[in-house]
Design a protein around this motif. Structure first.
Motif, PDB file in Angstrom:
ATOM      1  N   THR A   1       0.841  -1.205   0.000  1.00 48.16           N
ATOM      2  CA  THR A   1       0.000   0.000   0.000  1.00 48.16           C
ATOM      3  C   THR A   1       0.870   1.246   0.000  1.00 48.16           C
ATOM      4  O   THR A   1       0.622   2.200  -0.749  1.00 48.16           O
ATOM      5  CB  THR A   1      -0.952  -0.011   1.221  1.00 48.16           C
ATOM      6  OG1 THR A   1      -1.871  -1.088   1.061  1.00 48.16           O
ATOM      7  CG2 THR A   1      -1.723   1.292   1.340  1.00 48.16           C
TER       8      THR A   1
ATOM      9  N   ASP B   1      -5.246  -0.962  -5.349  1.00 46.23           N
ATOM     10  CA  ASP B   1      -4.790  -1.580  -4.099  1.00 46.23           C
ATOM     11  C   ASP B   1      -5.782  -2.674  -3.712  1.00 46.23           C
ATOM     12  O   ASP B   1      -6.829  -2.396  -3.140  1.00 46.23           O
ATOM     13  CB  ASP B   1      -4.669  -0.532  -2.994  1.00 46.23           C
ATOM     14  CG  ASP B   1      -3.870  -1.061  -1.812  1.00 46.23           C
ATOM     15  OD1 ASP B   1      -3.472  -2.254  -1.826  1.00 46.23           O
ATOM     16  OD2 ASP B   1      -3.645  -0.285  -0.871  1.00 46.23           O
ATOM     17  N   GLU B   2      -5.467  -3.900  -4.043  1.00 44.21           N
ATOM     18  CA  GLU B   2      -6.351  -5.052  -3.840  1.00 44.21           C
ATOM     19  C   GLU B   2      -7.758  -4.771  -4.363  1.00 44.21           C
ATOM     20  O   GLU B   2      -8.743  -4.964  -3.647  1.00 44.21           O
ATOM     21  CB  GLU B   2      -6.382  -5.435  -2.357  1.00 44.21           C
ATOM     22  CG  GLU B   2      -4.986  -5.742  -1.819  1.00 44.21           C
ATOM     23  CD  GLU B   2      -5.026  -6.359  -0.435  1.00 44.21           C
ATOM     24  OE1 GLU B   2      -5.888  -7.222  -0.218  1.00 44.21           O
ATOM     25  OE2 GLU B   2      -4.191  -5.989   0.403  1.00 44.21           O
TER      26      GLU B   2
HETATM   27 MG    MG Z   1      -2.123  -2.939   1.921  1.00 45.41          MG
END
Ligand code: MG
Ligand code: ADP
Length: 263
Positions: free
Chosen positions: A57, A176-177
């Motif tokens: 992240t 991010d994911e």
């Molecule tokens: Mg993360």
């Protein structure tokens, strides 16, 4: 579609050089990113993998100008981010960068079309209905333009978020994911769609995923551990990626079954 690591750097849309990001001071110091140097070439789709807390992240946020590195340089399309003031950074993010989050972040009161048009409105541009519909067509949801996000499935909502991220035609798209809240099959569909959009438009995507099968659809997979880039694979199979992850500390337990073909 694999690309040799030796390819020219001039083709890199995103370049991080010696980037570190620390939190806290002295005794409580955390090195979220530790001297990371990496580039991402135009028209490529990169998956980022690594154990929880490895700095994924932080890497994305520093690269996207959402966070400021403690040291090092970040360039997007040749522009040095660390030298920009807040206002210039906001403009650059708006015009050159798209970001997709795990939680979709759609506005529930707006229609799908208005959600997609939002970045253009925020930029003071009058969104053309044709452009909005075209963006929705790219994610296969033109027929849902007047629905509200709550009337769509998770996968469809994330596709709306992708259309919203693509409408301003950003040079780079960070995720991010973005498929973390979706079931495996839907996640794959969403990632494939994102990859095809990126290839088709010559854009660049950098996406964090925990799924080796999803990562195997990327041109390249970058592995992080303890705030550093520890390895990368080009055009690797899901088995090879899973196998590589078993050697990255905390991944071992979680993915050893996968690597043995049990999943
Ligand atoms: Mg993360
Ligand atoms: P990942 O996304 O791979 O799980 P992160 O980039 O979120 O990892 O975090 C990397 C490291 O930095 C972790 O050890 C995390 O606890 C730490 N960290 C992240 N954000 C903060 C913060 N705001 N304050 C203190 N430590 C943080």
């Amino acid at each position: 579609m694999s690309t040799p690591p030796s390819a020219a750097r001039t083709d890199e849309v995103v370049r991080l050089t010696g980037v570190s990001r620390t939190y806290g001071t002295e005794r409580t110091l955390v090195r979220a990113l530790d001297d990371v140097t990496i580039g991402f070439r135009r028209g490529t789709f990169t998956a980022v993998m690594g154990p929880s807390g490895s700095g994924k992240t932080t890497l994305l946020q520093c690269a996207a100008g959402l966070d400021r590195p403690t040291a090092g340089s970040v360039q997007i399309d040749g522009q040095e981010l660390t030298k920009l003031g807040e206002k210039e950074l906001t403009l650059l993010r708006r015009d050159r960068i798209g970001f997709i989050f795990q939680a979709f972040n759609l506005l529930p009161a707006l229609t799908v079309a208005d959600n997609v048009a939002l970045p253009l409105r925020l930029a003071g541009r009058k969104p053309e209905r044709g452009a909005v519909l075209q963006a929705l067509e790219r994610v296969g949801l033109a027929a849902r333009a007047s629905h509200r996000p709550g009337e769509l499935s998770g996968g469809q909502q994330q596709r709306v978020a992708i259309a919203r991220a693509l409408i301003a035609r950003p040079a780079v798209l960070f995720g991010d994911e973005p498929t973390g809240a979706l079931d495996t099959r839907t996640a794959l569909q969403v990632l494939r769609l994102l990859r095809d959009a990126v290839h088709h438009e010559g854009q660049t995507a950098v996406v964090v995923t925990h799924d080796p099968v999803a990562a195997s659809h990327a041109d390249r997979t970058v592995f992080l551990a303890d705030g550093g880039v520890v390895d990368e694979l080009y055009g690797a199979s899901a088995d090879t990626i899973a196998e590589r992850m078993t050697h990255l500390g905390a991944w071992g337990d979680r993915f050893s079954d996968f690597a043995e073909g049990a999943v």
